[in-house]
Motif scaffolding. Structure first.
Motif, PDB file in Angstrom:
ATOM      1  N   SER A   6      -3.974  -3.644  -2.781  1.00 20.77           N
ATOM      2  CA  SER A   6      -4.812  -2.535  -2.351  1.00 20.77           C
ATOM      3  C   SER A   6      -5.095  -1.615  -3.523  1.00 20.77           C
ATOM      4  O   SER A   6      -4.174  -1.121  -4.161  1.00 20.77           O
ATOM      5  N   THR A   8      -7.700   0.857  -3.026  1.00 20.04           N
ATOM      6  CA  THR A   8      -8.197   2.087  -2.405  1.00 20.04           C
ATOM      7  C   THR A   8      -7.328   2.567  -1.250  1.00 20.04           C
ATOM      8  O   THR A   8      -7.546   3.649  -0.733  1.00 20.04           O
ATOM      9  N   GLY A   9      -6.395   1.758  -0.817  1.00 24.65           N
ATOM     10  CA  GLY A   9      -5.523   2.116   0.295  1.00 24.65           C
ATOM     11  C   GLY A   9      -5.814   1.373   1.586  1.00 24.65           C
ATOM     12  O   GLY A   9      -4.995   1.385   2.503  1.00 24.65           O
ATOM     13  N   ASN A  10      -6.969   0.706   1.682  1.00 25.84           N
ATOM     14  CA  ASN A  10      -7.310  -0.023   2.902  1.00 25.84           C
ATOM     15  C   ASN A  10      -6.302  -1.139   3.197  1.00 25.84           C
ATOM     16  O   ASN A  10      -5.803  -1.256   4.315  1.00 25.84           O
ATOM     17  N   LYS A  12      -3.250  -1.549   2.057  1.00 27.45           N
ATOM     18  CA  LYS A  12      -1.915  -1.003   2.328  1.00 27.45           C
ATOM     19  C   LYS A  12      -1.846  -0.490   3.759  1.00 27.45           C
ATOM     20  O   LYS A  12      -0.864  -0.732   4.461  1.00 27.45           O
ATOM     21  N   TYR A  13      -2.881   0.202   4.202  1.00 32.24           N
ATOM     22  CA  TYR A  13      -2.930   0.704   5.576  1.00 32.24           C
ATOM     23  C   TYR A  13      -2.815  -0.450   6.576  1.00 32.24           C
ATOM     24  O   TYR A  13      -2.020  -0.402   7.518  1.00 32.24           O
ATOM     25  N   GLU A  16       0.688  -2.016   6.500  1.00 36.00           N
ATOM     26  CA  GLU A  16       1.684  -1.138   7.125  1.00 36.00           C
ATOM     27  C   GLU A  16       1.559  -1.150   8.645  1.00 36.00           C
ATOM     28  O   GLU A  16       2.570  -1.129   9.353  1.00 36.00           O
ATOM     29  N   SER A  28       3.850  -4.681  -1.980  1.00 33.36           N
ATOM     30  CA  SER A  28       2.657  -4.845  -2.795  1.00 33.36           C
ATOM     31  C   SER A  28       2.739  -6.125  -3.625  1.00 33.36           C
ATOM     32  O   SER A  28       3.802  -6.455  -4.170  1.00 33.36           O
TER      33      SER A  28
END
Length: 166
Positions: A6, A8-10, A12-13, A16, A28
């Motif tokens: 990830s 941009t965080g998408n 990872k979101y 999770e 990661s």
């Protein structure tokens, strides 16, 4: 174990959310590379969550998949997030895994915001909210499939070129 890449965080979101609902850990892919961790065995669930970059797998993910070994895991899946299309991301993952004599049990996709800002205007709050709502609905269905250990290709081809309605 749910692995993710990830920027941009998408991803990872998504990872999770899946990890929370399935009572799994997430990690990661970058951390896996730093720790030289390429083999996973005896996991109840093993999944990979990655973004689609220019209709393909990010190079780091393709290289990681080329070294990955999954042994004796109960259920495996690959999930590509996308803004407009997953392009060849899923088929690339499948080919790399097949080259190593492996396969994922299921393939999924979840729409997320397309963050390539030269083309996609993220200032329209209604459009962004619709995009996020659609992604959360898809993710809920994907998590249900994962918990049921459904096998197959669940990449929704009807959504490939879809943009959220205003």
């Amino acid at each position: 174990m749910i692995l993710y890449f990830s920027a941009t965080g998408n991803g990872k979101y998504i990872a999770e959310q899946i990890a929370e609902k399935t009572d799994e850990k997430c990690m990661s892919i970058v951390d896996c590379i730093c720790e030289d961790k390429y083999c996973f065995s005896n996991e109840k669930i093993f999944g990979m969550v990655v973004p689609t970059y220019f209709w393909r797998l990010p190079r780091i993910v393709a290289e990681y998949l080329g070294k990955l070994r999954i042994e004796n895991c109960g259920y495996t899946f690959f999930l590509a997030s996308y803004g407009t299309t997953t392009g060849e991301a899923g088929s690339m993952a499948k080919k790399i895994m097949a080259h190593n004599g492996q396969n994922f049990d299921a393939y999924y996709s979840v729409i997320m915001l397309d963050t390539w800002t030269p083309v996609f205007d993220l200032t329209n709050k209604n459009r962004v909210d619709k995009w996020l709502s659609d992604g959360k609905k898809q993710l809920k269905l994907v998590i249900g499939n994962i918990m049921s250990k459904r096998k197959g290709n669940f990449v929704d081809r009807k959504l490939y070129s879809r943009k959220p309605e205003l």
